[in-house]
Write an enzyme that holds these catalytic residues in place. Structure first.
Site, PDB file in Angstrom:
ATOM      1  N   CYS A   1       0.205   2.859   4.657  1.00 19.26           N
ATOM      2  CA  CYS A   1       0.369   4.306   4.767  1.00 19.26           C
ATOM      3  C   CYS A   1      -0.577   4.757   5.873  1.00 19.26           C
ATOM      4  O   CYS A   1      -1.139   3.922   6.579  1.00 19.26           O
ATOM      5  CB  CYS A   1       0.128   5.027   3.434  1.00 19.26           C
TER       6      CYS A   1
ATOM      7  N   HIS B   1     -11.681 -14.148  -3.656  1.00 17.09           N
ATOM      8  CA  HIS B   1     -12.526 -13.702  -4.764  1.00 17.09           C
ATOM      9  C   HIS B   1     -11.790 -12.873  -5.804  1.00 17.09           C
ATOM     10  O   HIS B   1     -12.153 -12.899  -6.980  1.00 17.09           O
ATOM     11  CB  HIS B   1     -13.698 -12.869  -4.242  1.00 17.09           C
TER      12      HIS B   1
END
Length: 122
Positions: free
Chosen positions: A37, A70
């Site tokens: 966006c 992670h």
């Protein structure tokens, strides 16, 4: 590869597309996603409303790598007004090429997808 829209350059409501992407990931129709966006912020919030989606706002390859390694991010979000096309391509390439690190990160990722688990063990 799925293209979930929009069809043209006319302004749209980004939450509609964020929800659509999150549902595609949650249902298994897509294993990963790229959300864009203006700033990347709104669409990442929309995607993250679905507990099966883990969207990370990234702006360079290191954040894309860490999001996968992670956090087992299954969606990256970027701001079209903030990131150049070559940097965006580098982020997508890194995101797609990086595996989840597992081990110590697994417990935390499970809490991200299961908020009740986080309450129970906090």
């Amino acid at each position: 590869m799925l293209d979930l829209g929009p069809e043209g350059a006319d302004p749209v409501d980004y939450p509609d597309y964020g929800y659509r992407l999150a549902e595609a990931v949650a249902s298994g129709e897509a294993s990963k996603g790229v959300a864009i966006c203006g700033s990347g912020i709104g669409i990442s919030i929309a995607v993250n409303r679905n507990p099966a989606a883990r969207a990370a706002l990234v702006s360079e390859p290191l954040s894309a790598r860490l999001a996968r390694e992670h956090n087992d991010a299954n969606v990256i979000a970027m701001g079209a007004r903030l990131i150049g096309i070559e940097m965006a391509k580098a982020c997508v390439e890194t995101f797609l090429a990086t595996p989840f690190g597992g081990d110590r990160h697994l417990r935390r990722v499970q809490k991200l997808s299961n908020p009740n688990l986080a309450k129970e063990t906090a």
